[in-house]
Design a protein around this motif. Structure first.
Motif, PDB file in Angstrom:
ATOM      1  N   GLY A  39       0.820  -1.055   0.430  1.00 23.53           N
ATOM      2  CA  GLY A  39       0.115   0.301   0.134  1.00 23.53           C
ATOM      3  C   GLY A  39       0.588   1.965   0.420  1.00 23.53           C
ATOM      4  O   GLY A  39       2.314   0.677   0.263  1.00 23.53           O
ATOM      5  N   GLU A  40       0.038   2.653   0.180  1.00 20.86           N
ATOM      6  CA  GLU A  40       1.560   3.675   0.140  1.00 20.86           C
ATOM      7  C   GLU A  40       1.352   3.960   1.323  1.00 20.86           C
ATOM      8  O   GLU A  40       0.588   3.809   2.607  1.00 20.86           O
ATOM      9  N   ARG A  41       2.888   4.533   1.315  1.00 20.66           N
ATOM     10  CA  ARG A  41       3.130   5.393   2.567  1.00 20.66           C
ATOM     11  C   ARG A  41       4.067   6.217   2.444  1.00 20.66           C
ATOM     12  O   ARG A  41       4.558   6.702   1.831  1.00 20.66           O
ATOM     13  N   LEU A  42       4.328   6.832   3.326  1.00 19.63           N
ATOM     14  CA  LEU A  42       4.813   8.087   3.957  1.00 19.63           C
ATOM     15  C   LEU A  42       6.246   7.570   3.260  1.00 19.63           C
ATOM     16  O   LEU A  42       6.829   7.052   3.836  1.00 19.63           O
ATOM     17  N   CYS A  43       6.869   8.296   3.118  1.00 18.85           N
ATOM     18  CA  CYS A  43       8.384   8.595   2.838  1.00 18.85           C
ATOM     19  C   CYS A  43       8.990   7.980   3.680  1.00 18.85           C
ATOM     20  O   CYS A  43      10.553   7.011   4.294  1.00 18.85           O
ATOM     21  N   GLY A  44       8.860   8.605   4.804  1.00 18.54           N
ATOM     22  CA  GLY A  44       9.375   8.082   6.119  1.00 18.54           C
ATOM     23  C   GLY A  44       8.564   9.480   7.366  1.00 18.54           C
ATOM     24  O   GLY A  44       7.977  10.192   6.936  1.00 18.54           O
ATOM     25  N   SER A  45       9.290   8.252   8.813  1.00 18.21           N
ATOM     26  CA  SER A  45       8.496   9.122   9.794  1.00 18.21           C
ATOM     27  C   SER A  45       9.386   9.440  10.541  1.00 18.21           C
ATOM     28  O   SER A  45       9.906   8.415  10.484  1.00 18.21           O
ATOM     29  N   SER A  46       9.358   9.949  11.672  1.00 18.94           N
ATOM     30  CA  SER A  46       9.845   9.985  13.364  1.00 18.94           C
ATOM     31  C   SER A  46       8.855  10.636  14.281  1.00 18.94           C
ATOM     32  O   SER A  46       8.484  11.131  14.483  1.00 18.94           O
ATOM     33  N   ILE A  47       9.916  10.044  15.644  1.00 18.90           N
ATOM     34  CA  ILE A  47       8.888  10.303  17.042  1.00 18.90           C
ATOM     35  C   ILE A  47      10.054  10.330  17.795  1.00 18.90           C
ATOM     36  O   ILE A  47      10.929  10.284  17.353  1.00 18.90           O
ATOM     37  N   TYR A  48       9.460  11.508  19.149  1.00 24.08           N
ATOM     38  CA  TYR A  48      10.448  10.776  20.369  1.00 24.08           C
ATOM     39  C   TYR A  48       9.585  10.259  21.164  1.00 24.08           C
ATOM     40  O   TYR A  48       8.612   9.459  20.898  1.00 24.08           O
ATOM     41  N   TYR A  49      11.182   9.638  21.068  1.00 24.49           N
ATOM     42  CA  TYR A  49      10.623   8.769  22.132  1.00 24.49           C
ATOM     43  C   TYR A  49      11.366   7.712  23.525  1.00 24.49           C
ATOM     44  O   TYR A  49      12.657   8.334  24.056  1.00 24.49           O
ATOM     45  N   PHE A  50      10.512   8.085  24.490  1.00 25.70           N
ATOM     46  CA  PHE A  50      11.441   8.124  26.106  1.00 25.70           C
ATOM     47  C   PHE A  50      10.657   6.900  26.723  1.00 25.70           C
ATOM     48  O   PHE A  50       9.749   6.555  27.075  1.00 25.70           O
ATOM     49  N   LEU A  51      10.953   6.584  27.593  1.00 29.15           N
ATOM     50  CA  LEU A  51      11.745   5.228  28.655  1.00 29.15           C
ATOM     51  C   LEU A  51      11.362   5.816  30.117  1.00 29.15           C
ATOM     52  O   LEU A  51      12.579   6.194  30.159  1.00 29.15           O
ATOM     53  N   LYS A  52      10.716   6.271  30.372  1.00 24.80           N
ATOM     54  CA  LYS A  52      10.504   6.095  32.565  1.00 24.80           C
ATOM     55  C   LYS A  52      11.473   5.142  32.623  1.00 24.80           C
ATOM     56  O   LYS A  52      11.766   4.099  32.618  1.00 24.80           O
ATOM     57  N   ASN A  53      12.250   5.244  33.347  1.00 24.15           N
ATOM     58  CA  ASN A  53      12.254   4.386  34.973  1.00 24.15           C
ATOM     59  C   ASN A  53      11.766   3.254  35.303  1.00 24.15           C
ATOM     60  O   ASN A  53      10.288   3.872  35.541  1.00 24.15           O
ATOM     61  N   GLY A  54      12.134   2.019  34.758  1.00 27.92           N
ATOM     62  CA  GLY A  54      11.054   1.155  35.027  1.00 27.92           C
ATOM     63  C   GLY A  54      10.603   0.210  34.145  1.00 27.92           C
ATOM     64  O   GLY A  54      10.008  -0.439  32.951  1.00 27.92           O
ATOM     65  N   SER A  64       9.116  -2.098   7.887  1.00 25.96           N
ATOM     66  CA  SER A  64       9.759  -1.555   7.387  1.00 25.96           C
ATOM     67  C   SER A  64      11.028  -0.144   8.408  1.00 25.96           C
ATOM     68  O   SER A  64      11.097  -1.615  10.001  1.00 25.96           O
ATOM     69  N   ASP A  65      12.483  -0.379   8.020  1.00 28.10           N
ATOM     70  CA  ASP A  65      13.700   0.047   8.812  1.00 28.10           C
ATOM     71  C   ASP A  65      12.654   0.855  10.085  1.00 28.10           C
ATOM     72  O   ASP A  65      12.740   2.080   9.458  1.00 28.10           O
ATOM     73  N   GLU A  66      13.616   0.910  11.004  1.00 33.25           N
ATOM     74  CA  GLU A  66      13.827   1.857  11.746  1.00 33.25           C
ATOM     75  C   GLU A  66      14.991   2.462  12.402  1.00 33.25           C
ATOM     76  O   GLU A  66      15.459   1.089  12.542  1.00 33.25           O
ATOM     77  N   ILE A  67      15.298   3.356  12.425  1.00 28.69           N
ATOM     78  CA  ILE A  67      16.358   3.612  13.199  1.00 28.69           C
ATOM     79  C   ILE A  67      16.270   4.423  14.154  1.00 28.69           C
ATOM     80  O   ILE A  67      15.229   5.155  14.622  1.00 28.69           O
ATOM     81  N   TRP A  68      16.739   4.155  15.399  1.00 26.91           N
ATOM     82  CA  TRP A  68      16.947   5.080  16.827  1.00 26.91           C
ATOM     83  C   TRP A  68      17.441   5.523  16.963  1.00 26.91           C
ATOM     84  O   TRP A  68      19.253   4.646  16.658  1.00 26.91           O
ATOM     85  N   TYR A  69      17.747   6.853  16.918  1.00 27.71           N
ATOM     86  CA  TYR A  69      18.504   7.708  18.301  1.00 27.71           C
ATOM     87  C   TYR A  69      19.206   8.174  19.206  1.00 27.71           C
ATOM     88  O   TYR A  69      18.082   8.110  19.610  1.00 27.71           O
ATOM     89  N   PHE A  70      19.553   7.813  20.247  1.00 32.51           N
ATOM     90  CA  PHE A  70      19.864   8.429  21.718  1.00 32.51           C
ATOM     91  C   PHE A  70      20.567   9.287  22.013  1.00 32.51           C
ATOM     92  O   PHE A  70      20.823  10.090  21.439  1.00 32.51           O
ATOM     93  N   HIS A  71      19.749  10.047  22.784  1.00 35.84           N
ATOM     94  CA  HIS A  71      19.807  11.853  22.757  1.00 35.84           C
ATOM     95  C   HIS A  71      20.116  11.687  24.448  1.00 35.84           C
ATOM     96  O   HIS A  71      22.046  12.386  24.684  1.00 35.84           O
ATOM     97  N   PHE A  72      19.634  11.372  25.761  1.00 31.86           N
ATOM     98  CA  PHE A  72      20.261  11.323  27.116  1.00 31.86           C
ATOM     99  C   PHE A  72      19.701  10.602  27.858  1.00 31.86           C
ATOM    100  O   PHE A  72      18.296  10.016  27.899  1.00 31.86           O
ATOM    101  N   SER A 124      15.297   9.388  19.630  1.00 30.13           N
ATOM    102  CA  SER A 124      14.164   9.324  18.715  1.00 30.13           C
ATOM    103  C   SER A 124      14.135   8.148  17.438  1.00 30.13           C
ATOM    104  O   SER A 124      15.134   7.341  17.939  1.00 30.13           O
ATOM    105  N   CYS A 125      13.291   7.783  17.282  1.00 34.80           N
ATOM    106  CA  CYS A 125      12.832   6.745  15.763  1.00 34.80           C
ATOM    107  C   CYS A 125      12.497   7.432  14.910  1.00 34.80           C
ATOM    108  O   CYS A 125      11.523   8.517  14.830  1.00 34.80           O
ATOM    109  N   SER A 126      13.372   6.784  13.862  1.00 39.01           N
ATOM    110  CA  SER A 126      12.442   7.535  12.278  1.00 39.01           C
ATOM    111  C   SER A 126      12.446   5.805  11.375  1.00 39.01           C
ATOM    112  O   SER A 126      13.120   5.281  11.664  1.00 39.01           O
ATOM    113  N   VAL A 127      11.258   6.115  10.936  1.00 33.05           N
ATOM    114  CA  VAL A 127      11.131   4.921  10.075  1.00 33.05           C
ATOM    115  C   VAL A 127      10.808   5.564   8.894  1.00 33.05           C
ATOM    116  O   VAL A 127      10.276   5.702   8.484  1.00 33.05           O
TER     117      VAL A 127
END
Length: 165
Positions: A39-54, A64-72, A124-127
């Motif tokens: 089907g039709e898909r966006l060429c790309g998308s990105s999100i902020y992604y945060f895990l709290k303690n636990g 799709s391929d997903e690239i994860w980027y570490f910030h802090f 961040s995650c980019s798909v």
């Protein structure tokens, strides 16, 4: 980060609960689209992604391929299951001990993530092609455990509470 600091990050970046665990906000959706067999898909998308303690990212896969980027924050161990192999990498800022600030998860690989310290982590995650709900699939813990019995405790820890296959 304390529980209060974790909540400050969620508030500052205007994050919402993510179905796989953690918190997110879409930050980019390509105005361009691509037509695929599925089907039709966006060429790309990105999100902020945060895990709290636990918190953790429960086992799932994308078409799709997903690239994860570490910030802090806490280093994050990503657990990955290909068709025939289990491996893990650590996202973080300490390159001297092998941590990576960026990692690609190839389409079809089952993966989940967990914090290595008692504090949250912002990534961040980019798909590409862009994320689409139809391309998301929960891992079936029973099938994964049969294929990777040595990782049964890990699979149990990172499995989805959902029964979606």
């Amino acid at each position: 980060m304390t529980e209060d600091e974790d909540q400050q990050v969620v508030d500052h970046y205007q994050l919402s609960p993510h179905p796989e665990g953690g918190w997110f906000r879409r930050t980019y959706s390509s105005p361009e689209r691509v037509l695929l067999e599925r089907g039709e898909r966006l060429c790309g998308s990105s999100i902020y992604y945060f895990l709290k303690n636990g918190e953790k990212s429960r086992l799932h896969s994308l078409k799709s391929d997903e690239i994860w980027y570490f910030h802090f924050g806490s280093p994050v161990r990503m657990h990955l299951f290909s068709d025939s192999d289990y491996y893990s990498i650590v996202l973080g800022q300490n390159w001297k001990i092998g941590e990576s600030v960026q990692f690609e998860v190839c389409a079809g690989v089952i993966f989940g993530a967990e914090l290595l310290e008692d504090r949250g982590a912002l990534m961040s995650c980019s798909v590409c092609p862009g994320f689409n709900d139809n391309d998301f699939q929960w891992a079936l813990a029973e099938n994964l455990t049969l294929k990777f019995p040595r990782q049964s405790q890990l699979i149990s820890r990172l499995q989805s509470s959902r029964s979606i296959g």
